[in-house]
Design an enzyme around this catalytic site. Structure first.
Site, PDB file in Angstrom:
ATOM      1  N   ARG A  84     -34.022 -19.134 -23.366  1.00 33.27           N
ATOM      2  CA  ARG A  84     -34.227 -20.661 -23.679  1.00 33.27           C
ATOM      3  C   ARG A  84     -32.923 -21.464 -23.025  1.00 33.27           C
ATOM      4  NH1 ARG A  84     -32.242 -21.438 -29.355  1.00 33.27           N
ATOM      5  NH2 ARG A  84     -32.548 -23.607 -29.045  1.00 33.27           N
ATOM      6  N   HIS A 114     -32.888  -4.636 -29.188  1.00 32.97           N
ATOM      7  CA  HIS A 114     -34.155  -5.481 -29.536  1.00 32.97           C
ATOM      8  C   HIS A 114     -34.081  -6.182 -30.956  1.00 32.97           C
ATOM      9  CE1 HIS A 114     -34.523  -1.174 -30.656  1.00 32.97           C
ATOM     10  NE2 HIS A 114     -34.818  -1.449 -31.715  1.00 32.97           N
ATOM     11  N   ASN A 128     -23.194  -2.563 -25.434  1.00 30.60           N
ATOM     12  CA  ASN A 128     -24.276  -2.313 -26.003  1.00 30.60           C
ATOM     13  C   ASN A 128     -24.413  -3.121 -27.264  1.00 30.60           C
ATOM     14  OD1 ASN A 128     -26.888  -0.383 -26.206  1.00 30.60           O
ATOM     15  ND2 ASN A 128     -25.681  -0.029 -28.305  1.00 30.60           N
ATOM     16  N   ASN A 137     -24.102 -19.006 -32.644  1.00 33.68           N
ATOM     17  CA  ASN A 137     -23.327 -20.109 -32.028  1.00 33.68           C
ATOM     18  C   ASN A 137     -23.182 -21.505 -32.576  1.00 33.68           C
ATOM     19  OD1 ASN A 137     -26.098 -20.724 -32.088  1.00 33.68           O
ATOM     20  ND2 ASN A 137     -26.391 -21.477 -30.119  1.00 33.68           N
TER      21      ASN A 137
END
Length: 203
Positions: A84, A114, A128, A137
């Site tokens: 997004r 995931h 990783n 954020n």
């Protein structure tokens, strides 16, 4: 100014059309930046409605990509991932199933396992993220939402209430770890599983 090249090798060369700006300024303006970058992409990309996907990229079922976005060469995006408000994936980035990425640049050969969230961040090469790790954020819990960062033992005010992390090359983020807003990690940083990184205390 925080030199992103000190954290991510050849960042300014790889993304030569990005403005010379602080990391949080880049991520906050990423939608506009991507719209300009798309205009100069090669015919190796399929471009539709300000979403550019390299012909070699693999995208599984039920992936949502909101414009604008650039998905680079040999990238893999797992099922049910949600992009997004502006995302750039460099070469050979792997995003596992069920991740959410917002207003972020992810550099080459980085893997996000995931069920991860990465918001308003610049992520280096060969990093990783194990399952469930978060680059937050926004300070939901603080009365003062403006984010500060710690760089060279100095606290810098971003004057922004949305900034995630700047993560140096070859770092490892353990499962279910949380990077608080404004986290800056040098190259080769190891964040342990379940660890909370909070570099600037609440005011």
């Amino acid at each position: 100014m925080i030199p992103i090249d000190h954290f991510i090798e050849d960042f300014s060369t790889t993304f030569k059309d990005l403005p010379q700006a602080e990391p949080w300024q880049i991520t906050s303006d990423l939608k506009t930046i991507i719209e300009k970058l798309i205009l100069n992409l090669s015919s190796d990309y399929v471009i539709e409605d300000n979403i550019a996907i390299h012909k070699s990229a693999i995208i599984e079922n039920n992936v949502t990509i909101k414009k604008p976005a650039i998905i680079g060469e040999d990238c893999y995006i797992g099922a049910n991932t949600y992009f997004r408000e502006g995302v750039i994936l460099d070469k050979s980035v792997k995003i596992g199933p069920g991740c959410e990425i917002k207003s972020s640049i992810i550099c080459s050969n980085t893997a996000v396992a995931h069920f991860n969230y990465i918001g308003n961040s610049i992520i280096g090469r060969n990093i990783n993220f194990e399952a469930g790790s978060i680059a937050a954020n926004h300070y939901n819990e603080r009365a003062v939402k403006k984010i500060s960062v710690l760089y060279n033992s100095e606290i810098i005010e971003t004057n922004s209430d949305k900034f995630g992390s700047l993560i140096g090359d070859n770092s490892r983020i353990g499962a279910n770890a949380v990077l608080s807003p404004g986290t800056i990690l040098i190259k080769n940083t190891i964040v342990k599983r379940l660890e909370l990184i909070e570099q600037v205390a609440d005011k």
